[in-house]
Design a protein around this motif. Structure first.
Motif, short mmCIF file in Angstrom:
data_model
loop_
_atom_site.label_atom_id
_atom_site.label_comp_id
_atom_site.label_asym_id
_atom_site.label_seq_id
_atom_site.Cartn_x
_atom_site.Cartn_y
_atom_site.Cartn_z
N THR A 95 14.45 11.18 7.09
CA THR A 95 15.01 12.13 8.06
C THR A 95 15.81 13.26 7.39
OG1 THR A 95 17.03 10.80 8.33
CG2 THR A 95 15.17 10.36 9.84
N ARG A 96 16.00 13.17 6.07
CA ARG A 96 16.80 14.18 5.37
C ARG A 96 16.58 14.04 3.87
NH1 ARG A 96 19.93 9.91 6.88
NH2 ARG A 96 21.05 8.90 5.17
N PRO A 97 16.80 15.15 3.11
CA PRO A 97 16.68 16.54 3.54
C PRO A 97 15.22 16.95 3.48
CG PRO A 97 17.34 16.44 1.24
CD PRO A 97 17.21 15.02 1.71
N GLY A 98 14.92 18.19 3.85
CA GLY A 98 13.54 18.65 3.81
C GLY A 98 13.30 19.80 4.75
N LEU A 99 12.05 20.11 5.03
CA LEU A 99 11.67 21.17 5.97
C LEU A 99 11.77 20.63 7.38
CD1 LEU A 99 8.50 22.51 4.09
CD2 LEU A 99 10.84 23.39 3.96
N SER A 151 0.86 -1.18 0.00
CA SER A 151 0.00 0.00 0.00
C SER A 151 0.90 1.23 0.00
CB SER A 151 -0.93 0.02 1.22
OG SER A 151 -0.17 0.07 2.42
N ASN A 152 0.38 2.33 -0.56
CA ASN A 152 1.16 3.56 -0.67
C ASN A 152 0.18 4.72 -0.67
OD1 ASN A 152 3.38 5.21 -0.94
ND2 ASN A 152 3.63 4.87 -3.15
N VAL A 153 -0.04 5.32 0.49
CA VAL A 153 -1.08 6.33 0.69
C VAL A 153 -0.44 7.70 0.85
CG1 VAL A 153 -3.00 7.06 2.14
CG2 VAL A 153 -2.57 4.62 1.77
N VAL A 154 -0.97 8.68 0.12
CA VAL A 154 -0.43 10.04 0.16
C VAL A 154 -1.57 11.03 0.41
CG1 VAL A 154 0.82 11.84 -1.09
CG2 VAL A 154 1.40 9.42 -1.46
N ALA A 155 -1.36 11.92 1.38
CA ALA A 155 -2.29 13.03 1.61
C ALA A 155 -1.62 14.30 1.13
CB ALA A 155 -2.64 13.14 3.09
N SER A 156 -2.14 14.89 0.06
CA SER A 156 -1.54 16.09 -0.52
C SER A 156 -2.01 17.34 0.20
CB SER A 156 -1.91 16.19 -2.00
OG SER A 156 -1.46 17.41 -2.55
N GLN A 157 -1.12 18.34 0.25
CA GLN A 157 -1.46 19.63 0.84
C GLN A 157 -1.54 20.73 -0.22
OE1 GLN A 157 1.27 20.70 3.97
NE2 GLN A 157 1.31 18.65 4.84
N ALA A 158 -1.59 20.36 -1.49
CA ALA A 158 -1.52 21.35 -2.57
C ALA A 158 -2.54 22.47 -2.40
CB ALA A 158 -1.70 20.66 -3.92
N GLU A 159 -3.76 22.14 -2.01
CA GLU A 159 -4.79 23.17 -1.88
C GLU A 159 -4.46 24.16 -0.77
OE1 GLU A 159 -8.66 21.53 -1.47
OE2 GLU A 159 -8.62 20.49 -3.40
N LEU A 160 -3.80 23.69 0.29
CA LEU A 160 -3.46 24.57 1.41
C LEU A 160 -2.44 25.63 0.99
CD1 LEU A 160 -3.08 22.01 4.35
CD2 LEU A 160 -5.03 23.50 3.87
N HIS A 161 -1.55 25.27 0.09
CA HIS A 161 -0.45 26.16 -0.28
C HIS A 161 -0.71 26.93 -1.59
CE1 HIS A 161 1.97 24.30 2.88
NE2 HIS A 161 1.55 23.14 2.43
N GLU A 162 -1.78 26.58 -2.30
CA GLU A 162 -2.01 27.15 -3.63
C GLU A 162 -2.07 28.67 -3.62
OE1 GLU A 162 -5.11 26.66 -7.42
OE2 GLU A 162 -5.49 25.63 -5.52
N LYS A 163 -2.76 29.25 -2.66
CA LYS A 163 -2.93 30.71 -2.67
C LYS A 163 -1.63 31.45 -2.37
CE LYS A 163 -4.65 31.05 2.12
NZ LYS A 163 -5.79 31.51 2.95
N GLU A 218 5.30 26.35 8.03
CA GLU A 218 4.49 26.18 9.24
C GLU A 218 3.16 25.51 8.93
OE1 GLU A 218 2.61 28.81 12.94
OE2 GLU A 218 3.95 29.75 11.50
N ILE A 219 2.53 25.90 7.83
CA ILE A 219 1.27 25.26 7.43
C ILE A 219 1.52 23.79 7.12
CG2 ILE A 219 -0.50 25.20 5.61
CD1 ILE A 219 -0.26 28.24 5.42
#
Length: 352
Positions: A92-96, A38-50, A57-58
């Motif tokens: 654990t690396r790299p990223g925010l 299984s490979n499940v992804v929850a996207s945040q694209a809508e949160l950052h679009e504007k 932080e979001i």
């Protein structure tokens, strides 16, 4: 590294993998033979679009909300329970930094509670390992290119777990340039898919954009100047007497197509140079920009013309996901387990 909890067992067969390096919360269940159950992804694209880009932080707050439901969905889809898990893998690396910490905190908790080993995964290396998952065979040594919103890096991939950075962008990553150019052209976020969509109706030769470093031996990239060139063609040059015509639909299409072609030319050109310089015949491509259809077709043409073995990450593994964390099994086989004191390593990958 020694394990703080759990043991390296020969009968281990199921891994729970977590990915939260940027703005996608992901979890996967992966078997030891690299089968992704299984490979499940929850996207945040809508949160950052504007905002036209990821707001750290979001992103971290959304990971806190999304992580446990995503894990539960991955477990459910795989038809197992958490008690069946033998190993925890986490990027654990790299990223925010905030985003990475959410995933690592959860992974440590799962490892301690289930008394199973913990494996630390490099997000960029995992993008290239997706090619290994799809090929179902060893592909190393190889040249690898990870091209996404945060990275445009070339690697000498000595083995499944040994990667030497041999080239990187000196400014914008390719995916970041796609997002910025999309904003210039009044296209939605994220920019990559929308640039590709309108470019299909444009002329890639309409504008003669620069191909930075294309004729130089260095294996580095630069896309900031290209982005600025698009801006001047779209909005005009400050102080210039002659300004460009209005940004109508055809001009947008032509600018998108010409920009995309310039990026593709540079990416493919540097891959060919790296193969020649290191005398290798295998090329691995991963990251979000690897989903771009024009880029994929240009790579296939280059592979045929230059007779090298090409492996592009399947589209479901191009954008951030936890399935590609199957690379953790390679570390597990080598006894490379993480201590529960391990911390995250944020930031971008750059050449020293």
């Amino acid at each position: 590294m020694s394990a703080a909890t759990g043991e390296n067992r020969s009968d281990a067969r199921l891994m729970l993998a977590l990915e939260s390096s940027c703005d996608e919360t992901a979890s996967a269940i992966i078997e030891r033979d690299l089968t992704v159950r299984s490979n499940v992804v929850a996207s945040q694209a809508e949160l950052h679009e504007k905002y036209g880009g990821v707001v750290p932080e979001i992103a971290s707050r959304a990971h806190v909300t999304n992580l446990l439901p995503v894990v539960q969905e991955a477990v459910t889809q795989a038809g197992i329970t958490l008690k069946d898990i033998d190993l925890i893998a986490v990027v654990t690396r790299p990223g925010l930094v905030g985003s990475l910490l959410v995933g690592l905190t959860a992974a440590k908790t799962f490892a301690a509670t289930l008394n199973v080993p913990l494996i630390a995964v490099d997000h960029v290396q995992a993008h290239l390992y997706a090619c290994r998952i799809a090929a179902k065979r060893d592909l190393f040594p190889a040249i690898g290119l990870v091209v996404s919103g945060g990275h445009t890096n070339l690697y000498l991939c000595k083995s499944a777990t040994e990667y030497e950075l041999i080239g990187s962008t000196i400014d914008d990553a390719a995916g970041e340039a796609f997002d910025k150019v999309a904003k210039i052209l009044k296209l939605p976020y994220p920019g990559g898919p929308h640039i590709e969509r309108v470019a299909a109706d444009g002329n890639p030769s309409a504008f003669k954009f620069v191909r930075t470093f294309i004729k130089e031996d260095r294996l580095d990239f630069s896309f900031s100047g290209l982005k600025t060139a698009v801006l001047y063609q779209a909005e005009g040059t400050p102080g210039a007497v002659k300004q460009p015509p209005p940004l109508d639909e055809q001009r947008i299409n032509d600018l998108a197509a010409s920009f995309q072609e310039a990026v593709v030319d540079v990416l493919v050109g540097k891959c060919k140079q790296a193969l020649e310089q290191y005398q290798l015949q295998t090329l691995l491509i991963g990251g979000g920009v690897a989903a771009n259809g024009r880029f994929r077709s240009a790579l296939e043409e280059a592979a045929q013309e230059n007779n090298f073995d090409l492996h592009i990450s399947p589209r479901e593994f191009c954008t951030d996901n936890a399935g590609m964390a199957a690379i953790a099994w390679e570390h597990y086989e080598r006894g490379e387990l993480a201590d529960l004191k391990i911390d995250v390593t944020p930031g971008l990958v750059r050449k020293s």
